[in-house]
Design a protein around this motif. Structure first.
Motif, mmCIF file in Angstrom:
data_model
loop_
_atom_site.group_PDB
_atom_site.id
_atom_site.type_symbol
_atom_site.label_atom_id
_atom_site.label_comp_id
_atom_site.label_asym_id
_atom_site.label_seq_id
_atom_site.Cartn_x
_atom_site.Cartn_y
_atom_site.Cartn_z
ATOM 1 N N THR A 202 0.851 -1.189 0.000
ATOM 2 C CA THR A 202 0.000 0.000 0.000
ATOM 3 C C THR A 202 0.884 1.235 0.000
ATOM 4 O O THR A 202 2.109 1.137 -0.126
ATOM 5 N N MET A 203 0.286 2.409 0.158
ATOM 6 C CA MET A 203 1.053 3.653 0.185
ATOM 7 C C MET A 203 1.769 3.891 1.505
ATOM 8 O O MET A 203 2.562 4.836 1.625
ATOM 9 N N TRP A 204 1.492 3.071 2.504
ATOM 10 C CA TRP A 204 2.194 3.244 3.784
ATOM 11 C C TRP A 204 3.665 2.894 3.627
ATOM 12 O O TRP A 204 4.017 1.925 2.968
ATOM 13 N N ASP A 205 4.521 3.701 4.244
ATOM 14 C CA ASP A 205 5.965 3.474 4.187
ATOM 15 C C ASP A 205 6.592 4.063 5.446
ATOM 16 O O ASP A 205 5.933 4.764 6.226
ATOM 17 N N THR A 206 7.841 3.783 5.636
ATOM 18 C CA THR A 206 8.531 4.285 6.816
ATOM 19 C C THR A 206 8.483 5.813 6.861
ATOM 20 O O THR A 206 8.886 6.481 5.900
ATOM 21 N N GLY A 207 7.968 6.358 7.961
ATOM 22 C CA GLY A 207 7.905 7.799 8.133
ATOM 23 C C GLY A 207 6.682 8.466 7.542
ATOM 24 O O GLY A 207 6.530 9.694 7.686
ATOM 25 N N THR A 208 5.784 7.725 6.896
ATOM 26 C CA THR A 208 4.567 8.316 6.325
ATOM 27 C C THR A 208 3.623 8.726 7.454
ATOM 28 O O THR A 208 3.272 7.915 8.309
ATOM 29 N N LEU A 210 0.281 9.739 9.465
ATOM 30 C CA LEU A 210 -1.122 9.388 9.485
ATOM 31 C C LEU A 210 -1.932 10.681 9.458
ATOM 32 O O LEU A 210 -1.714 11.559 10.309
ATOM 33 N N VAL A 211 -2.831 10.822 8.493
ATOM 34 C CA VAL A 211 -3.652 12.028 8.399
ATOM 35 C C VAL A 211 -5.121 11.630 8.386
ATOM 36 O O VAL A 211 -5.480 10.519 7.993
ATOM 37 N N ARG A 212 -5.958 12.551 8.830
ATOM 38 C CA ARG A 212 -7.394 12.289 8.866
ATOM 39 C C ARG A 212 -7.946 12.184 7.448
ATOM 40 O O ARG A 212 -7.557 12.963 6.564
ATOM 41 N N ASP A 213 -8.832 11.212 7.264
ATOM 42 C CA ASP A 213 -9.486 11.089 5.970
ATOM 43 C C ASP A 213 -10.325 12.340 5.708
ATOM 44 O O ASP A 213 -10.868 12.943 6.622
ATOM 45 N N VAL A 214 -10.408 12.719 4.461
ATOM 46 C CA VAL A 214 -11.161 13.873 3.956
ATOM 47 C C VAL A 214 -10.390 15.176 4.160
ATOM 48 O O VAL A 214 -10.148 15.917 3.204
ATOM 49 N N THR A 215 -9.967 15.471 5.409
ATOM 50 C CA THR A 215 -9.315 16.757 5.664
ATOM 51 C C THR A 215 -7.817 16.718 5.411
ATOM 52 O O THR A 215 -7.215 17.746 5.093
ATOM 53 N N GLY A 216 -7.181 15.554 5.583
ATOM 54 C CA GLY A 216 -5.736 15.460 5.396
ATOM 55 C C GLY A 216 -4.938 16.052 6.538
ATOM 56 O O GLY A 216 -3.742 16.327 6.386
ATOM 57 N N THR A 217 -5.556 16.255 7.689
ATOM 58 C CA THR A 217 -4.871 16.850 8.839
ATOM 59 C C THR A 217 -4.005 15.810 9.539
ATOM 60 O O THR A 217 -4.493 14.734 9.895
ATOM 61 N N PRO A 218 -2.707 16.100 9.759
ATOM 62 C CA PRO A 218 -1.861 15.149 10.497
ATOM 63 C C PRO A 218 -2.316 15.041 11.944
ATOM 64 O O PRO A 218 -2.959 15.953 12.494
ATOM 65 N N GLY A 236 -0.428 12.301 1.634
ATOM 66 C CA GLY A 236 -0.179 12.342 0.196
ATOM 67 C C GLY A 236 -1.230 11.637 -0.627
ATOM 68 O O GLY A 236 -1.361 11.902 -1.825
ATOM 69 N N LEU A 237 -2.009 10.765 -0.002
ATOM 70 C CA LEU A 237 -3.013 10.024 -0.776
ATOM 71 C C LEU A 237 -4.098 10.958 -1.308
ATOM 72 O O LEU A 237 -4.536 10.821 -2.449
ATOM 73 N N LYS A 248 -6.711 4.238 -1.830
ATOM 74 C CA LYS A 248 -7.401 4.426 -0.557
ATOM 75 C C LYS A 248 -8.055 3.134 -0.095
ATOM 76 O O LYS A 248 -8.078 2.833 1.109
ATOM 77 N N ALA A 249 -8.590 2.367 -1.039
ATOM 78 C CA ALA A 249 -9.257 1.109 -0.678
ATOM 79 C C ALA A 249 -8.305 0.149 0.014
ATOM 80 O O ALA A 249 -8.733 -0.672 0.830
ATOM 81 N N LYS A 250 -7.027 0.237 -0.302
ATOM 82 C CA LYS A 250 -6.055 -0.656 0.328
ATOM 83 C C LYS A 250 -5.445 -0.065 1.595
ATOM 84 O O LYS A 250 -5.098 -0.798 2.521
ATOM 85 N N ALA A 251 -5.289 1.260 1.650
ATOM 86 C CA ALA A 251 -4.473 1.866 2.700
ATOM 87 C C ALA A 251 -5.266 2.403 3.883
ATOM 88 O O ALA A 251 -4.680 2.694 4.929
ATOM 89 N N VAL A 252 -6.592 2.581 3.763
ATOM 90 C CA VAL A 252 -7.354 3.205 4.831
ATOM 91 C C VAL A 252 -7.299 2.362 6.106
ATOM 92 O O VAL A 252 -7.374 1.127 6.061
#
Length: 367
Positions: A202-208, A210-218, A236-237, A248-252
């Motif tokens: 998925t898009m998760w990686d070291t140091g990525t 976590l942000v809120r869905d819709v708003t993108g707020t860390p 970044g998603l 998103k379907a894989k990473a949420v």
């Protein structure tokens, strides 16, 4: 003692027998009701009109299949993404209406055919085992009689429209099956293009972050309270222009916090949480429905589709329902600014567990 009381089954005449040795029955067989001819049996013009109605339904099925392909291959070739909702709605309408007309046209046509045109006489036929050549010949004659009674030979309009509808009706299903494993992101390695390998990364990686869905707020660890449940995506998603929905379907994930004393942590996962804050894939391991219900008092996560229930205190072990695997856990930590970040990608495939979930990479499994 020897007297028979009134109503005793042993008293003659108290119980009416179904039959006796003479072969007589208490209730005579009324036989079949008299046959009432239909208007299509008596008036050739009405029969012809019914034939046209059935053919129209079969043609409607053909048109429905064509509408499906217009939506699937026509509108589907346009640049569809979640920002162009008009095209998405148009495609959904075409796919839904096309499939409905394709299936209902055939079904309603066959029902009307049987109701108005096929013979409606009732009869009872005793049937034995087909063992002799004569019996086989009788069976073949019966099939020929069925074909004759269906009138498919002498009504070519019905026959041809039915054949056309049945010939193309399965094509939408074939198109769906063809693209079940096609997200548009093909790899040079065939193993990465099918099944479990695609769901492993998925898009998760070291140091990525976590942000809120819709708003993108860390999210900072101090902002997550005990009992809360946040819907989270990788940083970044939400900025992707293409393939956002598939990623998103894989990473949420669902982010929750509970008392560390309530957690049962297995070996090797001691540092996968941050003071009781844990992150788990939001995709149910049964058939992939999104999990969105968190019961704070029991620490249970519930899938609304088939009621699979996961115990958060036991690393999302399945405690009820058809799911067979726990939810994959995302290892998390905090960065220098106190924001929650991923330690790595999921260490096992996410999504429905149709396959054996070996958490090791393909090269370690000898694949």
């Amino acid at each position: 003692m020897g007297e028979q009381r009134h109503g005793d089954p042993g008293t003659p005449g108290t119980v009416e027998r179904a039959s006796d040795d003479s072969g007589k029955y208490a209730i005579e067989n009324p036989g079949l009701p008299p046959h009432r001819p239909r208007t299509t049996d008596e008036d050739p013009r009405v029969a012809k009109r019914a034939e046209r109605q059935v053919s129209f339904m079969f043609i409607l099925s053909i048109v429905g299949t064509i509408i499906f392909f217009v939506g699937y291959f026509g509108v589907g070739q346009l640049p569809l993404d979640e920002t162009n909702m008009d095209l998405i709605r148009l495609q959904n309408w075409l796919l839904g209406l096309g499939t409905a007309f394709a299936m209902l046209g055939i079904g309603m046509g066959i029902v009307q055919w049987g109701r108005a045109l096929m013979p409606d006489h009732e009869w009872v036929e005793e049937r034995g085992e087909v063992v002799t050549e004569e019996d086989r010949s009788d069976a073949a004659n019966m099939l020929n009689d069925i074909i004759d009674e269906s009138q498919i030979k002498r009504r070519p309009l019905l026959r041809n429209t039915l054949i056309g509808a049945l010939a193309i009706a399965p094509l939408p299903a074939i198109a769906f099956l063809r693209d079940l494993d096609n997200t548009g992101n093909q790899s040079d390695d065939p193993a990465q293009n099918f099944g479990v390998e695609r769901m492993r990364h998925t898009m998760w990686d070291t140091g990525t972050r976590l942000v809120r869905d819709v708003t993108g707020t860390p999210i900072k660890a101090q902002d997550v309270t005990i009992g809360s449940a946040l819907h989270v995506v990788p940083d970044g998603l939400l900025d992707l222009e293409h393939d956002k929905l598939n990623q998103k379907a894989k990473a949420v994930v669902l982010l929750m916090r509970l008392n560390p004393e309530d957690m049962q942590i297995s070996d090797g996962r001691e540092d996968w949480h941050v003071d009781g804050i844990v992150a788990y894939s939001k995709i149910c391991t049964h058939v992939g429905c999104p999990i969105a219900l968190y019961e704070q008092h029991t620490h249970h996560l519930l899938c609304p589709c088939h009621q699979s229930t996961y115990d958060l205190t036991q690393e999302c072990k399945v405690v009820f329902g058809p799911a067979s695997h726990p939810l994959p856990q995302l290892p998390i930590t905090v960065d220098s600014e106190g924001y929650l970040v991923a330690q790595s990608d999921f260490l096992e495939p996410v999504g429905p567990a149709y396959w054996e979930r070996d958490p090791r990479p393909a090269e370690e499994r000898g694949a």
